[in-house]
Write a protein that holds these residues in place. Structure first.
Motif: not given
Length: 61
Positions: A14-33
């Motif tokens: 059960x994976x949870x990751x935080x990714x940042x868009x390097x062009x806008x700085x917006x944070x995204x949460x990615x979840x995989x299970x």
């Protein structure tokens, strides 16, 4: 993909990751299970996207 940078990761099945868009700085949460996965922007209490300072065109100028 150079546009997104992984800044946080937790879990193996059960994976949870935080990714940042390097062009806008917006944070995204990615979840995989298992076979399911989802990606969503992280929002603050006002419903606005969480933006990490230091990213985006305005921060590079």
């Amino acid at each position: 993909m150079d546009r997104f940078q992984k800044v946080y990761s937790q879990g193996m099945v059960a994976v949870v990751e935080i990714w940042v868009d390097t062009e806008t700085g917006v944070n995204y949460m990615f979840q995989r299970n298992g076979n399911g996965a989802g990606l969503t922007p992280l929002l603050d209490q006002e419903g606005k996207p969480i933006i990490t300072p230091g990213y985006g065109a305005s921060d590079r100028a």
